[in-house]
Motif scaffolding. Structure first.
Motif, PDB file in Angstrom:
ATOM      1  N   UNK A 153       0.822  -1.207   0.000  1.00 31.16           N
ATOM      2  CA  UNK A 153       0.000   0.000   0.000  1.00 31.16           C
ATOM      3  C   UNK A 153       0.861   1.265   0.000  1.00 31.16           C
ATOM      4  N   UNK A 154       2.175   1.090   0.045  1.00 31.58           N
ATOM      5  CA  UNK A 154       3.083   2.227  -0.021  1.00 31.58           C
ATOM      6  C   UNK A 154       3.419   2.576  -1.457  1.00 31.58           C
ATOM      7  N   UNK A 155       4.423   3.419  -1.631  1.00 34.06           N
ATOM      8  CA  UNK A 155       4.847   3.854  -2.963  1.00 34.06           C
ATOM      9  C   UNK A 155       6.086   3.095  -3.411  1.00 34.06           C
ATOM     10  N   UNK A 156       6.346   3.125  -4.712  1.00 34.25           N
ATOM     11  CA  UNK A 156       7.543   2.456  -5.228  1.00 34.25           C
ATOM     12  C   UNK A 156       8.814   3.141  -4.717  1.00 34.25           C
ATOM     13  N   UNK A 157       8.761   4.453  -4.531  1.00 34.13           N
ATOM     14  CA  UNK A 157       9.935   5.168  -4.010  1.00 34.13           C
ATOM     15  C   UNK A 157      10.282   4.675  -2.604  1.00 34.13           C
ATOM     16  N   UNK A 158       9.277   4.560  -1.767  1.00 38.39           N
ATOM     17  CA  UNK A 158       9.488   4.057  -0.410  1.00 38.39           C
ATOM     18  C   UNK A 158       9.988   2.620  -0.453  1.00 38.39           C
ATOM     19  N   UNK A 159       9.371   1.796  -1.302  1.00 42.86           N
ATOM     20  CA  UNK A 159       9.774   0.395  -1.416  1.00 42.86           C
ATOM     21  C   UNK A 159      11.227   0.278  -1.859  1.00 42.86           C
ATOM     22  N   UNK A 160      11.625   1.118  -2.810  1.00 32.95           N
ATOM     23  CA  UNK A 160      13.000   1.068  -3.318  1.00 32.95           C
ATOM     24  C   UNK A 160      14.002   1.376  -2.208  1.00 32.95           C
TER      25      UNK A 160
ATOM     26  N   UNK B 289       7.508  -4.432  -8.099  1.00 32.98           N
ATOM     27  CA  UNK B 289       6.768  -3.891  -6.964  1.00 32.98           C
ATOM     28  C   UNK B 289       5.447  -3.349  -7.485  1.00 32.98           C
ATOM     29  N   UNK B 290       4.351  -3.845  -6.925  1.00 27.15           N
ATOM     30  CA  UNK B 290       3.014  -3.345  -7.254  1.00 27.15           C
ATOM     31  C   UNK B 290       2.596  -2.442  -6.099  1.00 27.15           C
ATOM     32  N   UNK B 291       2.562  -1.128  -6.350  1.00 25.19           N
ATOM     33  CA  UNK B 291       2.334  -0.180  -5.265  1.00 25.19           C
ATOM     34  C   UNK B 291       0.942   0.445  -5.340  1.00 25.19           C
ATOM     35  N   UNK B 292       0.703   1.437  -4.477  1.00 22.66           N
ATOM     36  CA  UNK B 292      -0.616   2.061  -4.396  1.00 22.66           C
ATOM     37  C   UNK B 292      -0.982   2.798  -5.681  1.00 22.66           C
ATOM     38  N   UNK B 293       0.004   3.280  -6.415  1.00 24.62           N
ATOM     39  CA  UNK B 293      -0.279   3.942  -7.692  1.00 24.62           C
ATOM     40  C   UNK B 293      -0.710   2.908  -8.729  1.00 24.62           C
ATOM     41  N   UNK B 294       0.000   1.788  -8.797  1.00 25.67           N
ATOM     42  CA  UNK B 294      -0.385   0.714  -9.709  1.00 25.67           C
ATOM     43  C   UNK B 294      -1.773   0.190  -9.377  1.00 25.67           C
ATOM     44  N   UNK B 295      -2.136   0.271  -8.095  1.00 25.68           N
ATOM     45  CA  UNK B 295      -3.459  -0.179  -7.650  1.00 25.68           C
ATOM     46  C   UNK B 295      -4.533   0.867  -7.898  1.00 25.68           C
ATOM     47  N   UNK B 296      -4.172   1.927  -8.624  1.00 26.99           N
ATOM     48  CA  UNK B 296      -5.091   3.030  -8.912  1.00 26.99           C
ATOM     49  C   UNK B 296      -5.662   3.615  -7.628  1.00 26.99           C
ATOM     50  N   UNK B 297      -4.783   3.684  -6.607  1.00 34.03           N
ATOM     51  CA  UNK B 297      -5.059   4.330  -5.318  1.00 34.03           C
ATOM     52  C   UNK B 297      -6.108   3.603  -4.489  1.00 34.03           C
ATOM     53  N   UNK B 298      -6.376   2.346  -4.839  1.00 40.86           N
ATOM     54  CA  UNK B 298      -7.273   1.498  -4.043  1.00 40.86           C
ATOM     55  C   UNK B 298      -6.399   0.575  -3.202  1.00 40.86           C
ATOM     56  N   UNK B 299      -6.347   0.757  -1.887  1.00 41.30           N
ATOM     57  CA  UNK B 299      -5.432  -0.034  -1.056  1.00 41.30           C
ATOM     58  C   UNK B 299      -5.970  -1.414  -0.720  1.00 41.30           C
ATOM     59  N   UNK B 300      -5.066  -2.308  -0.357  1.00 36.68           N
ATOM     60  CA  UNK B 300      -5.494  -3.524   0.320  1.00 36.68           C
ATOM     61  C   UNK B 300      -6.256  -3.107   1.570  1.00 36.68           C
ATOM     62  N   UNK B 301      -7.313  -3.785   1.945  1.00 42.02           N
ATOM     63  CA  UNK B 301      -7.774  -5.096   1.477  1.00 42.02           C
ATOM     64  C   UNK B 301      -8.871  -5.067   0.416  1.00 42.02           C
ATOM     65  N   UNK B 302      -8.966  -4.008  -0.395  1.00 42.25           N
ATOM     66  CA  UNK B 302      -9.989  -3.947  -1.429  1.00 42.25           C
ATOM     67  C   UNK B 302      -9.826  -5.103  -2.416  1.00 42.25           C
ATOM     68  N   UNK B 303     -10.875  -5.876  -2.672  1.00 37.28           N
ATOM     69  CA  UNK B 303     -10.764  -7.033  -3.580  1.00 37.28           C
ATOM     70  C   UNK B 303     -10.233  -6.666  -4.960  1.00 37.28           C
ATOM     71  N   UNK B 304     -10.640  -5.493  -5.474  1.00 45.03           N
ATOM     72  CA  UNK B 304     -10.206  -5.115  -6.819  1.00 45.03           C
ATOM     73  C   UNK B 304      -8.708  -4.881  -6.911  1.00 45.03           C
ATOM     74  N   UNK B 305      -8.087  -4.548  -5.786  1.00 44.30           N
ATOM     75  CA  UNK B 305      -6.637  -4.337  -5.781  1.00 44.30           C
ATOM     76  C   UNK B 305      -5.896  -5.647  -6.019  1.00 44.30           C
ATOM     77  N   UNK B 306      -6.326  -6.697  -5.350  1.00 44.84           N
ATOM     78  CA  UNK B 306      -5.688  -8.003  -5.547  1.00 44.84           C
ATOM     79  C   UNK B 306      -5.916  -8.491  -6.975  1.00 44.84           C
ATOM     80  N   UNK B 307      -7.134  -8.307  -7.491  1.00 44.63           N
ATOM     81  CA  UNK B 307      -7.416  -8.773  -8.839  1.00 44.63           C
ATOM     82  C   UNK B 307      -6.601  -8.004  -9.863  1.00 44.63           C
ATOM     83  N   UNK B 308      -6.446  -6.707  -9.634  1.00 46.67           N
ATOM     84  CA  UNK B 308      -5.639  -5.897 -10.539  1.00 46.67           C
ATOM     85  C   UNK B 308      -4.186  -6.367 -10.523  1.00 46.67           C
ATOM     86  N   UNK B 309      -3.686  -6.651  -9.324  1.00 45.26           N
ATOM     87  CA  UNK B 309      -2.319  -7.161  -9.195  1.00 45.26           C
ATOM     88  C   UNK B 309      -2.160  -8.476  -9.949  1.00 45.26           C
TER      89      UNK B 309
END
Length: 242
Positions: A118-125, A140-160
């Motif tokens: 749920x963090x950013x790629x910059x933080x992850x790096x 790294x699949x981050x909050x931006x890649x998740x279109x700003x929908x964080x875990x535990x939203x089901x659509x975030x996992x499906x998008x990943x």
């Protein structure tokens, strides 16, 4: 480092290993996230023009209801995700130390290794650089890649899963929050809850430490490196590619 349930899913069929970042790939007691937590409170106080206590209440309320405080601030107050992420991730990463043992344990896992945060790629790096394990992960699949929908939203996992072509039935998910393992388990993933070392002091909300006995938690460990090493010892994995 034992299964949470008698019917815990195994690892013998796993070809994709998915890891959360914060409080999962580094120990809870480092309390790195405490710095982010403080910055979030400061951001909310400044943005909403409220005192620290009220900002804290809002922060934790939004965290529980929306998955991240950022999502609540975006949904209810029109906060810019870029501004928010840039502010809250301005922290000191120096408490993190290189962890070559974990790097070796991850490298030996057969198949793909990915990060879902749920963090950013910059933080992850920055976290991965400090730990010295970044080279072992494909993406790294981050909050931006998740279109700003964080875990535990089901659509975030499906998008990943869709973006990275992951089959959940041959994947394992490592997380420090039990609620973030509900959907992965429903999708067929083998789930591992990473909990704090009981001998260390950690800064966490009580609800964040719940869920060890939940039906959607297959395995529990307070030592991720040791857990992965145990898997190598118990399962017949093919050697990693050179």
């Amino acid at each position: 480092m034992t299964p949470a349930q008698n019917t815990a899913r195994p690892f013998s069929h796993i070809d994709t290993w998915v890891f959360d970042l914060d409080n999962t790939l580094y120990p809870h007691h480092v309390n790195l996230w405490q710095q982010v937590d403080k910055r979030i409170g400061e951001y909310i106080a400044n943005y909403l023009k409220v005192n620290a206590d009220e900002a804290r209440r809002i922060q934790k309320d939004y965290y529980r209801r929306y998955g991240t405080s950022m999502r609540g601030m975006m949904s209810l107050h029109g906060v810019s995700a870029d501004d928010y992420l840039a502010y809250v991730h301005q922290i000191d990463h120096s408490p993190l130390e290189p962890n070559p043992a974990m790097g070796t344990a991850i490298a030996k896992l057969p198949g793909r290794k990915l990060i879902l945060t749920n963090g950013s790629t910059d933080h992850a790096a920055k976290v991965l650089e400090r730990l010295g394990i970044g080279s072992h992960f494909e993406a790294v699949f981050d909050i931006i890649a998740a279109e700003l929908e964080p875990k535990p939203a089901p659509q975030t996992y499906q998008r990943f899963l869709d973006v990275h072509g992951v089959d959940p039935k041959t994947s394992a998910m490592f997380e420090d929050l039990a609620r973030n393992l509900v959907v992965p388990h429903q999708l067929g993933m083998t789930t591992v809850l990473v909990v704090p070392d009981g001998s260390k002091n950690v800064v966490r909300e009580a609800w964040e430490l719940e869920g060890r006995d939940a039906a959607h938690v297959d395995h529990v460990t307070d030592d991720l490196t040791g857990f992965l090493a145990m898997l190598h010892g118990r399962l017949s994995f093919p050697p990693p590619p050179l």
